[in-house]
Design an enzyme around this catalytic site. Structure first.
Site, mmCIF file in Angstrom:
data_model
loop_
_atom_site.group_PDB
_atom_site.id
_atom_site.type_symbol
_atom_site.label_atom_id
_atom_site.label_comp_id
_atom_site.label_asym_id
_atom_site.label_seq_id
_atom_site.Cartn_x
_atom_site.Cartn_y
_atom_site.Cartn_z
ATOM 1 N N ASP A 92 11.909 10.459 30.280
ATOM 2 C CA ASP A 92 12.784 11.300 31.112
ATOM 3 C C ASP A 92 12.993 12.644 30.406
ATOM 4 O O ASP A 92 13.719 12.735 29.415
ATOM 5 C CB ASP A 92 14.116 10.554 31.322
ATOM 6 C CG ASP A 92 15.141 11.398 32.064
ATOM 7 O OD1 ASP A 92 14.825 12.551 32.446
ATOM 8 O OD2 ASP A 92 16.278 10.918 32.247
ATOM 9 N N HIS A 114 -6.788 8.869 20.352
ATOM 10 C CA HIS A 114 -6.270 7.567 19.895
ATOM 11 C C HIS A 114 -6.224 7.494 18.364
ATOM 12 O O HIS A 114 -5.504 6.676 17.804
ATOM 13 C CB HIS A 114 -7.166 6.452 20.452
ATOM 14 C CG HIS A 114 -6.469 5.172 20.740
ATOM 15 N ND1 HIS A 114 -5.562 4.598 19.868
ATOM 16 C CD2 HIS A 114 -6.547 4.319 21.789
ATOM 17 C CE1 HIS A 114 -5.113 3.454 20.382
ATOM 18 N NE2 HIS A 114 -5.688 3.270 21.554
#
Ligand SMILES: COc1cc(/C=C/C(=O)SCCNC(=O)CCNC(=O)[C@H](O)C(C)(C)COP(=O)(O)OP(=O)(O)OC[C@H]2O[C@@H](n3cnc4c(N)ncnc43)[C@H](O)[C@@H]2OP(=O)(O)O)ccc1O
Length: 453
Positions: free
Chosen positions: A400, A176
């Site tokens: 995608d 993070h």
């Protein structure tokens, strides 16, 4: 819908875990495909320092009738990673401690860790990603064995797991301190468009984090309760120690969300509830779960309880952070109330406190938070705290790589017992799944409160 998993592999989690066996190949290093700056340290801002934890996520792709199969996915994703790392080259370095005793990245250019793996089952056997299942899903993400701290872990690892059905999953473990949810999403989507053959990135990363340097001298102009250690006068430690921790996920469809908002607004304005006549879904839902968790844990009326949540500061900074800002542009804000205050007032009170916490986040608040770390090196305290993390508007479902959008995507686990996650769900992603863990008796009480909505 309610789903449930028990820690230590019992119940639903064990069923998925038992079916899922994964054989990993040798991990390899994927370096940037072209020369990138090396030999220097890459500056991480004070907003990056606060949250240096590994976030594990999984994206699952069904087999496609036309186009490449899962075997191709390994090659396509590996090659695209090398290309996208040219733009995101700090991810190819290694974490270190700078002269000012802060986390920084050594620009070694050695590369991200990439592993190809094979599962002994179909993708359908993975189960439901709407609940955290570290035992099963953890097999789909690579963790460096034996690493004792984050300095011994690379900023990111990627595992592509081929399933028998021809589908595959991508498991990511990313620190993070390298980016927040929005930054991570932009990275994953840049990697995906590179895999689809794009020559340029739609949102190239803005790498320079010194725009968030602390002021000299630091100026602390807010109380910053996020760092306050609130005593556990209700002895919830005993409850957590004695009972099994259950995870459940509660789905709020648009109708139910409207009921939550109506509840928050009912009685608004009657007392000192701060609510300015309207509230957002987030404010209403956060107020609801803060109150319900307080009641479910049986907190003593005098118990002070803290709510923490991240606010995206990108457009709140003056000037706003540049488009594509790579690092953490989020700041933790807080509200504090006693359990008695939360539970004896109408829901509008809790929602109003959430709204006030959102509105508190101005440029000055965020600069003050940056300076607070500079002056104290303190990290937020989770004592007597609920930390809400909202991923509901993060477009991970768009990733995608050439195999269409992921059939499922989500976190592997909740990082701490104090964390509640809001995830987008359902048709057009208009529902919100609220994911949390509680000791068994408190979870039953929480469930009853949710059933009333
Ligand atoms: C390291 O690898 C990772 C990391 C991660 C994940 C990391 C993290 O979790 S970082 C934290 C991620 N969360 C955020 O950044 C929070 C972002 N949200 C905000 O900052 C919000 O402003 C808020 C503070 C939570 C408050 O939200 P809200 O009260 O809803 O107020 P607004 O956002 O202003 O919205 C009001 C209103 O506007 C409309 N609207 C706004 N945005 C949208 C949108 N995108 N789509 C649709 N509509 C929007 C909407 O009408 C709102 O009103 P409602 O009444 O409908 O709510 C993960 C993975 C890794 O690998």
């Amino acid at each position: 819908m309610v789903v449930e998993a028990r820690e230590n592999g019992a119940g639903v989690a064990a069923a998925a875990a038992a079916k899922l066996t994964v054989k990993r190949g040798e991990p390899e290093l994927v370096a940037p495909a072209e020369a990138t700056p090396t030999g220097e340290k890459y500056y991480l801002s004070n907003l990056d320092q606060n949250i240096a934890v590994i976030v594990q996520t999984v994206y699952c792709y069904k087999p496609v009738a036309s186009g490449g199969d899962a075997a191709d996915a390994v090659t396509v994703l590996r090659d695209a990673l090398a290309k996208v790392l040219v733009h995101y080259h700090p991810l190819a370095g290694r974490l270190t401690i700078s002269a000012e005793m802060k986390l920084a990245v050594e620009l070694t250019g050695e590369g991200a860790v990439f592993v190809a793996a094979d599962a002994g089952c179909d993708l359908a056997d993975v189960g439901d990603l709407t609940k955290p299942d570290p035992t099963a899903l953890g097999q789909l993400v690579y963790s460096v064995p034996g690493a004792k701290n984050i300095l011994e872990m690379p900023p990111m690892t990627a595992q592509v797991t081929r399933f028998k059905c021809g589908g595959f999953s991508l498991g990511l473990a990313m620190n993070h301190c390298m980016f927040d949810g929005l930054g991570a999403m932009e990275f994953v989507n840049s990697w995906a468009e590179t895999a689809r053959g794009a020559a340029e990135l739609t949102v190239p990363p803005f790498l320079d984090r010194t725009v968030l340097r602390a002021r000299d001298p630091p100026v602390i102009s807010f109380e910053h309760h996020e760092f306050e250690e609130i005593p556990d006068v209700s002895d919830t430690a005993a409850l957590y120690g004695e009972q099994e921790l259950l995870y459940r996920s509660f789905c709020f469809d648009p109708d139910r969300l409207e009921r939550v908002r109506a509840l928050a607004l009912a009685g608004a304005g009657a007392g000192d509830d701060l609510l300015g006549g309207r509230c957002t879904t987030f404010e209403a839902l956060s107020g609801l779960v803060w109150r319900a968790r307080t009641r479910a844990l049986g907190l003593a009326p005098e118990q002070r309880t803290k709510l923490l949540f991240a606010v995206d500061g990108r457009r709140r900074f003056e000037p706003p952070l540049p488009k594509g800002y790579f690092g953490n542009g989020i700041v933790l804000t807080n509200a504090v109330a006693t359990a008695g205050e939360l539970l004896s007032s109408p829901p509008s009170r809790a929602a109003g406190l959430v709204q006030a916490a959102v509105r508190m986040v101005t440029d000055e608040y965020m600069r003050s938070a940056v300076d607070y770390f500079e002056a104290t090196r303190a990290r937020p305290s989770l004592a007597s705290t609920l930390l809400i993390t909202t991923w509901s508007r993060l477009a991970f479902h768009d990733a995608d790589f050439g195999w269409g959008q992921p059939a499922m995507s989500g976190p592997v686990t909740l990082p701490e017992k104090e964390v509640i996650l809001f995830l987008a769900h359902g048709e057009e992603r208009k529902s919100i799944n609220v994911l949390l863990g509680l000791p068994a008796s408190a979870m039953d009480a929480f469930q009853e409160l949710m059933d009333e909505i």
